[in-house]
Design an enzyme around this catalytic site. Structure first.
Site, PDB file in Angstrom:
ATOM      1  N   SER A   1       6.121   5.722   9.367  1.00 23.77           N
ATOM      2  CA  SER A   1       5.281   6.814   8.870  1.00 23.77           C
ATOM      3  C   SER A   1       4.182   6.282   7.970  1.00 23.77           C
ATOM      4  O   SER A   1       3.066   6.809   7.965  1.00 23.77           O
ATOM      5  CB  SER A   1       6.119   7.873   8.154  1.00 23.77           C
ATOM      6  OG  SER A   1       6.899   7.306   7.132  1.00 23.77           O
ATOM      7  N   GLU A   2       4.460   5.223   7.179  1.00 24.56           N
ATOM      8  CA  GLU A   2       3.424   4.578   6.384  1.00 24.56           C
ATOM      9  C   GLU A   2       3.659   3.077   6.264  1.00 24.56           C
ATOM     10  O   GLU A   2       4.800   2.618   6.213  1.00 24.56           O
ATOM     11  CB  GLU A   2       3.339   5.168   4.968  1.00 24.56           C
ATOM     12  CG  GLU A   2       2.566   6.468   4.862  1.00 24.56           C
ATOM     13  CD  GLU A   2       3.479   7.667   4.813  1.00 24.56           C
ATOM     14  OE1 GLU A   2       2.960   8.799   4.773  1.00 24.56           O
ATOM     15  OE2 GLU A   2       4.706   7.479   4.828  1.00 24.56           O
ATOM     16  N   THR A   3       2.545   2.353   6.216  1.00 23.59           N
ATOM     17  CA  THR A   3       2.511   0.927   5.919  1.00 23.59           C
ATOM     18  C   THR A   3       1.518   0.743   4.781  1.00 23.59           C
ATOM     19  O   THR A   3       0.445   1.359   4.796  1.00 23.59           O
ATOM     20  CB  THR A   3       2.063   0.126   7.151  1.00 23.59           C
ATOM     21  OG1 THR A   3       3.016   0.312   8.199  1.00 23.59           O
ATOM     22  CG2 THR A   3       1.946  -1.356   6.847  1.00 23.59           C
TER      23      THR A   3
ATOM     24  N   HIS B   1       6.417   8.364  -0.889  1.00 25.81           N
ATOM     25  CA  HIS B   1       7.421   7.320  -0.682  1.00 25.81           C
ATOM     26  C   HIS B   1       6.775   5.939  -0.580  1.00 25.81           C
ATOM     27  O   HIS B   1       7.339   4.949  -1.075  1.00 25.81           O
ATOM     28  CB  HIS B   1       8.341   7.670   0.503  1.00 25.81           C
ATOM     29  CG  HIS B   1       8.053   6.985   1.796  1.00 25.81           C
ATOM     30  ND1 HIS B   1       7.181   7.495   2.726  1.00 25.81           N
ATOM     31  CD2 HIS B   1       8.536   5.832   2.322  1.00 25.81           C
ATOM     32  CE1 HIS B   1       7.134   6.683   3.772  1.00 25.81           C
ATOM     33  NE2 HIS B   1       7.942   5.673   3.563  1.00 25.81           N
TER      34      HIS B   1
END
Length: 274
Positions: free
Chosen positions: A44-46, A75
């Protein structure tokens, strides 16, 4: 070569939270490399840790989904602060780490668990009838199923909907083809904690986010001390077989600050070659 960590955020149980990929010392990487690596991880995120551009900050962070860059996300903020500290980062203050990102400066408080100060809402208040109609159609519910609705946008664009209870939240079966640009955060009291939360954001390449700090920050600013206690725990990820727990505290000192915390642990550590 760059140091790399993958950090599980918002769960005390192994593999129960939301992972974020964190690349250290990424100042030499071009924008297309950042975007390509985020697409490749398919998380979902990097995030990418860089040198700050202001003396008030301890580090700068860029946050990417598989679909593009975000000014802020929760997060990734906690997971990146964890990775930076674990790698030997020394903050200006013993109690607080200051992150520079697209949304400005975000404070991360150290303690039993890391917690970030919720950024100011960029958009608030009730949605208009057209947006609410689009939201309930995308969720395949009716307006009668919605107790309250409000914009709780602190960067990603969240529209929050409060349903009657956790069971109604867990029963949702969204029609993702009808979302267009909508990012919907849905919550209902009860369940495995004080509040059950789900986050739907198919535009980012992740139809349902497992555990979402930015959404829980907006929900806390909207509901804490009014619909919910000033300090509560939200469960998220239940529908995805995760055990996310988000600790939300609204200060009662008149400051209006809301802090969003969660457990963090490194699950993968190594080096990255691009």
């Amino acid at each position: 070569m760059h140091r790399f960590r993958q950090v599980d955020v918002f769960s005390a149980e192994p593999l129960g939270g939301n992972p974020v990929a964190v690349v250290h010392d990424a100042d030499d990487l071009a924008d297309d490399q950042l975007a390509a690596f985020a697409r490749w991880t398919n998380l979902s995120e990097t995030t990418f840790l860089l040198a700050p551009t202001t003396p008030e900050a301890d580090y700068r962070l860029r946050i990417f989904t598989p679909g593009g860059e975000l000014p802020f996300a929760g997060h990734p903020t906690l997971g990146s602060a964890h990775a930076w500290l674990e790698a030997g980062g020394a903050s200006h203050s013993d109690d607080v780490v200051v992150q520079e990102c697209g949304a400005g400066l975000v404070r991360v408080r150290r303690g039993q668990r890391l917690a970030f100060a919720a950024p100011a809402l960029q958009r608030s208040g009730p949605p208009d009838d057209a947006d609410l109609d689009r939201a309930v159609a995308a969720l395949r519910v009716t307006r009668d199923d919605v107790v309250e609705a409000a914009w709780i946008d602190n960067g990603p664009g969240w529209l929050g909907l409060l349903l009657r209870d956790a069971e109604a939240v867990l029963a949702l079966d969204p029609d993702f083809a009808r979302f267009d640009e909508l990012k919907l955060g849905v919550a209902g009291p009860g369940g495995a904690a004080d509040l059950e939360v789900r986050a739907f954001c198919p535009q980012y390449g992740v139809p349902e986010d497992p555990v979402t700090g930015s959404l829980n920050a907006g929900l806390g600013q909207w509901l804490a001390g009014r619909v919910l206690p000033t300090s509560y725990i939200a469960a998220q990820g239940t529908a995805l077989q995760r055990s996310g727990r988000v600790h939300v505290t609204a200060e009662t000192d008149g400051s209006g600050e809301v802090w969003v915390g969660g457990d963090t642990r490194t699950t993968i550590e190594g080096t990255l070659s691009l």
